[in-house]
Structures are given as C-alpha cells and as structure tokens.
Design a protein around this motif. Sequence first.
Motif, short mmCIF file in Angstrom:
data_model
loop_
_atom_site.label_atom_id
_atom_site.label_comp_id
_atom_site.label_asym_id
_atom_site.label_seq_id
_atom_site.Cartn_x
_atom_site.Cartn_y
_atom_site.Cartn_z
N VAL A 111 0.86 -1.19 0.00
CA VAL A 111 0.00 0.00 0.00
C VAL A 111 0.90 1.24 0.00
CG1 VAL A 111 -2.02 1.08 1.04
CG2 VAL A 111 -1.57 -1.34 1.46
N PRO A 112 1.32 1.72 -1.15
CA PRO A 112 2.27 2.86 -1.22
C PRO A 112 1.75 4.11 -0.53
CG PRO A 112 2.04 1.78 -3.35
CD PRO A 112 0.98 1.20 -2.48
N ALA A 113 0.45 4.39 -0.63
CA ALA A 113 -0.08 5.62 -0.02
C ALA A 113 0.08 5.60 1.51
CB ALA A 113 -1.55 5.79 -0.38
N ASN A 275 1.38 11.36 -5.22
CA ASN A 275 1.88 10.52 -6.32
C ASN A 275 1.62 9.04 -6.04
OD1 ASN A 275 2.83 12.71 -7.81
ND2 ASN A 275 4.81 12.70 -6.76
N ALA A 276 1.54 8.66 -4.77
CA ALA A 276 1.29 7.25 -4.45
C ALA A 276 -0.10 6.81 -4.89
CB ALA A 276 1.47 7.02 -2.95
N GLN A 277 -1.00 7.76 -5.14
CA GLN A 277 -2.33 7.39 -5.60
C GLN A 277 -2.31 6.79 -7.00
OE1 GLN A 277 -5.29 10.51 -5.01
NE2 GLN A 277 -4.06 11.41 -3.38
N PRO A 373 -4.84 1.80 -10.42
CA PRO A 373 -5.48 3.03 -10.92
C PRO A 373 -5.14 3.24 -12.40
CG PRO A 373 -4.26 3.44 -8.89
CD PRO A 373 -3.85 2.09 -9.39
N ILE A 374 -6.13 3.48 -13.19
CA ILE A 374 -5.91 3.69 -14.62
C ILE A 374 -6.22 5.13 -15.00
CG2 ILE A 374 -6.64 3.00 -16.93
CD1 ILE A 374 -7.12 0.21 -15.85
N VAL A 380 -5.50 13.90 -9.50
CA VAL A 380 -4.18 13.67 -8.91
C VAL A 380 -3.15 14.64 -9.46
CG1 VAL A 380 -2.34 11.97 -8.58
CG2 VAL A 380 -4.72 11.24 -8.48
N ASN A 381 -3.20 14.89 -10.77
CA ASN A 381 -2.24 15.82 -11.38
C ASN A 381 -2.40 17.22 -10.81
OD1 ASN A 381 -1.19 13.83 -13.03
ND2 ASN A 381 -2.60 14.26 -14.71
#
Length: 499
Positions: A111-113, A275-277, A373-374, A380-381
């Motif tokens: 889980v990076p976030a 960015n982790a999202q 996430p695609i 996010v940007n």
Amino acid sequence: MKRAFMTLFAVLAVLQLAAEEPAPSARLTLTLDRALEIALNDNPMIRVADLEIQRQDYVRKETVGNLLPSLSASGSYSYAAIKQTMSRSGLTFGADNTVSLGADLSVPLFVPAVYASIKMNRTQMEEAIESARASRLSLVNEVRKAFYNLLLLRESLDVLHESESLSQKTVDDTQGKFEAELASEYDLLTAQVQLSSLQPTIIQTEGAIEVADLYLHMLLSLPMDVALELEGSLDGFADAAEANAYYSTDISNNSDLRSLDIQARLLENQLKVVNAQRMPTIAAFGQFSLYGNDMPEINFGDAGWGSMFPDVDLAKYPDLVAGVTNALGPAGMADLAGLMGDLLGGMGSSSATTSHSFWWQHPLTFGVSISIPIFSGTRVNQQARQTRIAIEQLQLQREYQEESLGMQVRSSISNLMTARSKMAASETSVAQAQKAYDITDARYGGGMGTILELNSAQLQLTQARLNYTQAVYDYLAAQADYEQIVGMDYEVAGTEQNQ
C-alpha cells in the motif's frame, strides 16, 4: 469551679479570635531558575504544546494501523412468513428459518499511499516538537523579562525610598536651621517641596509593581494570593551574563527557520502521498461463511421410471435409463421418482412423506486482490501541481525569513553592545553624582551651600541611580531577546543566576 469556667472562657475567646483572624497568605521564594521551572511545568500553553505531541503520536499509530490485518464478522437470521410458490403445482421455494454467519479477513501487502503517509506523520511529529520548543523559548523569554522587570521596579522603588530618606534628612536639617534663624523660610519650603515631589513617583512605581507582580503570577500559573519574594539582583544577573557573553550571528537553531524547514519536508512528503495514488495496491483476503436453513427432506416411496414419465418413450434412451438406474439404485430411484412426480403435479406423491431438519453449509475462500489506478480524471495531477507550488512558495518565504532573521540578530547584538555601554556610563554617572551630593551636603551643612544646590545634587543622584538600574535591565532584556532569536535553549539551574 470558677477557675475552670474562666479557663474555658479564655480558650473559647482565643479560638474565636483565631477564627476571625484572616489566614496569612502563602509566600514563595523565587529564583529565576525556579520561576522558569514552574512556568515550563504549569503554563497552559506549554501543556497544550505537549498534548499536541501526544496527539500526533496517536495520528502516526492510526496510520500504521492501516497496514495491520482487519477482521470483521457478520450474522443474520430470517424467517419466511410467506414463501414463494409455483402457480400450478403449489411447490414452495426456500426455508422457513435461515441463519447466516460470516467472517472477512483482509491483509494489506503493498500500500504505497500508507507508506508515504507514515513518513509524513513522522514529519508532523517533528513539527509538533519544534512548535513545543518554540513555545518554550517564547515563554522563557517572557518569564525572564517579567522577572527582570519586577526586580527593576522594586530596585527603583528602593532608590526612591533612599531619595525620600535623604530629602527627609534635608527637611529636618533645614527645619533646625530655620528655628535657629540660620535658614530662611524659603529654604524650608524648598526642602519640603522636594520631599513632596517624590510621593507621586513612589505611588506610580508601587502601582507598576502590582501590575508586574500580577503578570508574573499569570505566566507561572500561580494563585494571586501567593506572595512572591524574588532572589537575586539585576547587578548579579548582569555580572553572570558578562562572564558568559558570547555573541554569534548563527541562526541555524532559530525556531522559526527550523519550522519552515520542517514544513518544506512536510510538503515533500505530501507530494509523495499524492503521487502514491497512481500506484497499485495489493491485499490478501479470506472469507468464511456459515449458512443454515430448515429445508424439507422428501421421501416418495417405491415409484419407478413409469410413474415419473408416463407419456415418454423411454426406449429411445436405453443408455441414460440404465446409467441412472445403476447409479442411484432402487432407493435413489424412488427418491427421484417422488421428486419428479411432485414437480410434475403430484404424480407418485401418494407415497411421499416429508420431514424438516437444518442443513448447514460452510464455504471458505482465500485470495489476493490487486487494484491498479488507470484513470481518475486530472484530480491527482492537479493536487501534485498545487503541492509543488506550495513548496516553491515556502522556499521563497524561507529565503526572506533567513534575511530578516540575519538582520534581527545583528540588530540584537548591536542593542546588546549599546546597552552594555550605557550600563558602564550609568555606573560612572552614579559614582560622580554620589560624590557631588556628598560635597554639596557637606557645604550645606557648613552653611556655605544653598538648598537649591543640595536639591539639585540629590535629584541628579536619584536620576543617575534610576538610569543605571534601567540600563542594567535593558542589557538583560536584550540578552534574553538575542538568545530567543538564535534559538538558544535555556537550561534550568544554569549559570545565569548569580546568588
């Protein structure tokens, strides 16, 4: 008996007087170190800062909890008051009573976030600690200056009382000379005016002492009925400060500057969280269910193939009939015949019997899930761009703050040097004014000087002493401001106090 009554009466009288007499207020002897210790332990703002550190610790633990397995359980019970039926045959579906129990287990694997949030929580903890440090530095500065200010006012009041004593002596000497016809009434009136003119200043100083005392009580969170006795003197503190004087323009420990550095790291961690999202998350899961219902068990007796399908030419399917017959056996064929007869409208049902019992099922499932996430719009940007702009703003703010603090520390050092010079000059003025007063007083006592000369010398001596006391306070206050700017942590029971 009479003596006993008298003794009892005397005891009661003493107790009554003791009850009516107000209790003496508590007294507290304060050194500067003791005052700082009390303030750092009891001041509400310091306690608020310490509680914020504890809160951030709980926030970090909450984030770490997202990496731990989660287990949940559920259960339900239902009773079918009216069950679904087929319109022609009257066949019902479902059970009367149904019990359902379940358990879900989820284990985060990647889980990076959450990882980025944990790093951000650590930085938030550093920010809370630095904020608490800033509160302590500010409180130490306020307590020191309040302590010095109360000493300044009390020492100034002592100077005024000494001047009042000198004026009273002059009035008494002039009164004697006037009665001996060696001085005029004008001289006596002039001496009395000099004495009376000190009273407004004394009263004003006493009022200022009360205000300063209340302010120190507030900083130390002490009850107002506690009388404070301050130990030490401005001269003693100034001598100790002179002995340890070392001034540098290094502002790396300044609390404001360190807070900006921590905020910059906090924004960088926040950018990593954003960015982790974009990264996938992996988790393992497990599901266990337990179902129970009271489905009916049906027995249709000895019915056979003919009773099941009277209008069907079974000779066309010899292999199917033989295979099913061999597989089920006579009893199984009877059950199948009864069931089919019931489904087809009751054929063969004459020999059927039913009973109820609970039927339990317990499926168990394990697996791994991945979420990639695609596309989520530009959310996010845009968050990442906002954070980058905030980082640039903070960098510009830090550059400006560093320049401002550089100017402040140089100005503080200049104020220290100026206050030191004023202190030395005032000390010299006191010695000169004291000598001038002694000479003038001797001349006036010998009948060679005038009352105006004596009053002028006394006024100059009083003003010189007050100026010296103020100069010492200014030096100590400038020292406290300098130490706050450079972020010098004050150590309790240090060498600053001279006793």
